[in-house]
Design an enzyme around this catalytic site. Structure first.
Site, PDB file in Angstrom:
ATOM      1  N   ASN A 162       4.165   6.783 -39.103  1.00 24.35           N
ATOM      2  CA  ASN A 162       3.459   6.233 -37.950  1.00 24.35           C
ATOM      3  C   ASN A 162       2.156   5.608 -38.446  1.00 24.35           C
ATOM      4  OD1 ASN A 162       2.264   5.621 -35.502  1.00 24.35           O
ATOM      5  ND2 ASN A 162       1.812   7.748 -34.967  1.00 24.35           N
ATOM      6  N   LYS A 170       0.048   3.893 -36.822  1.00 27.17           N
ATOM      7  CA  LYS A 170      -1.007   3.849 -35.795  1.00 27.17           C
ATOM      8  C   LYS A 170      -1.656   2.459 -35.787  1.00 27.17           C
ATOM      9  CE  LYS A 170      -1.475   8.807 -36.136  1.00 27.17           C
ATOM     10  NZ  LYS A 170      -2.319   9.993 -35.977  1.00 27.17           N
ATOM     11  N   HIS A 189       2.931  10.325 -27.645  1.00 25.68           N
ATOM     12  CA  HIS A 189       2.056  10.800 -28.728  1.00 25.68           C
ATOM     13  C   HIS A 189       0.759  11.333 -28.124  1.00 25.68           C
ATOM     14  CE1 HIS A 189      -0.443  10.812 -32.342  1.00 25.68           C
ATOM     15  NE2 HIS A 189       0.677  10.767 -33.043  1.00 25.68           N
ATOM     16  N   GLU A 197      -2.204  10.992 -28.900  1.00 27.49           N
ATOM     17  CA  GLU A 197      -3.276   9.998 -28.773  1.00 27.49           C
ATOM     18  C   GLU A 197      -3.069   9.126 -27.547  1.00 27.49           C
ATOM     19  OE1 GLU A 197      -3.798  10.141 -33.589  1.00 27.49           O
ATOM     20  OE2 GLU A 197      -2.851   8.379 -32.681  1.00 27.49           O
ATOM     21  N   GLU A 208       3.889  17.892 -32.806  1.00 31.58           N
ATOM     22  CA  GLU A 208       2.632  17.563 -33.478  1.00 31.58           C
ATOM     23  C   GLU A 208       1.489  18.360 -32.850  1.00 31.58           C
ATOM     24  OE1 GLU A 208       2.688  13.384 -35.575  1.00 31.58           O
ATOM     25  OE2 GLU A 208       2.097  13.212 -33.490  1.00 31.58           O
ATOM     26  N   GLY A 267      -4.581  14.312 -38.437  1.00 32.74           N
ATOM     27  CA  GLY A 267      -5.693  13.606 -39.052  1.00 32.74           C
ATOM     28  C   GLY A 267      -6.892  14.471 -39.366  1.00 32.74           C
ATOM     29  N   SER A 299      -0.764  16.143 -40.582  1.00 36.97           N
ATOM     30  CA  SER A 299      -1.262  16.193 -41.961  1.00 36.97           C
ATOM     31  C   SER A 299      -0.149  16.503 -42.967  1.00 36.97           C
ATOM     32  CB  SER A 299      -2.409  17.206 -42.087  1.00 36.97           C
ATOM     33  OG  SER A 299      -3.512  16.817 -41.286  1.00 36.97           O
TER      34      SER A 299
END
Length: 249
Positions: free
Chosen positions: A9, A11, A94, A96, A166, A172, A211
């Protein structure tokens, strides 16, 4: 037998030139035949990437899509547009998107249904925040996300869904759930799917994201219920991405 998937991904990273440089560097790589290789790139890079990967085993995925076919939705991309560009996968829900763009479980559900209708493979993301985990609410949160995202999905269509766990606190941050922690939650997700769809739960691929890097991918993939990985930062460098895919070698 469940499919093993390593999906990168990107992003909001890489312009078209950078994307093409990456693609040309890995297109002739010898990838493990046991793994489905997926790159989820920004919208602008997807179509040009198709020209590089058209004769390879690499599949392309989008990072989002709208649940309407067309209309006055400025800035959005439809499932039909993705299909027209030759896209196979699409990441939906996701964290985010949920955190920064207000996507609810109900919106994610509409997107999953539309992706399936248009024959795209949805990668449905679920996961808890650090606060939810510290309050021991991770299973409650994830159960709700899974159940609400899959409302109205048929058993036959469920076979085509990929789920990615996730934990938000591991995205991250450099923090990673231990392989055992990730496997425990993914086994729990599989049980939620079993309650909704029966033995289909044993056929769907459930990925871990948070990660993931070449140094820990082998331990993650050795777990009983983890079928692959949705990778962020470590998927941005060609050498690192190839190592992730070929983690057994």
């Amino acid at each position: 037998m469940r499919k093993s998937i390593i999906a990168g991904n990107w992003k909001m990273n890489k312009n078209i030139e950078e994307a093409m440089l990456f693609a040309n560097e890995i297109k002739d790589s010898s990838f493990s035949k046991e793994v489905e290789v997926v790159i989820c790139a920004p919208f602008m890079a997807l179509y040009p990437l198709q020209s590089v990967f058209k004769d390879t085993t690499v599949k392309l995925g989008a990072q989002n899509m709208h649940y309407k076919d067309n209309g006055a939705y400025t800035g959005e991309i439809s499932a039909s547009m993705l299909k027209d560009a030759g896209i196979t996968y699409v990441i939906l829900g996701h964290s985010e998107r949920r955190q920064y763009f207000g996507e609810t479980d109900e919106i994610v559900n509409e997107k999953v249904k539309k992706a399936l209708e248009k024959e795209l493979i949805p990668i449905l993301c679920v996961g808890e925040t650090l606060e939810e985990r510290e309050a021991s609410k991770e299973k409650e949160v994830i159960a709700q996300q899974v159940q609400k995202a899959l409302v109205g999905i048929s058993e036959e269509d469920m076979k085509k869904v990929v789920i990615a766990y996730e934990p938000v606190w591991a995205i991250g941050t450099g923090k990673t759930a231990t392989s055992e922690q990730a496997n425990e939650i993914i086994a729990f997700i599989r049980m939620q799917v079993k309650e909704l769809f029966g033995e289909v739960s044993q056929d769907i691929s459930i990925l871990y994201g948070g990660s993931v890097k070449p140094e820990n991918i082998f331990d993650i993939m050795a777990q009983s219920d983890i079928d692959g990985a949705l990778v962020g930062g470590a998927a941005l460098k060609p050498e690192s991405f190839v190592k992730l895919v070929n983690y057994k070698e």
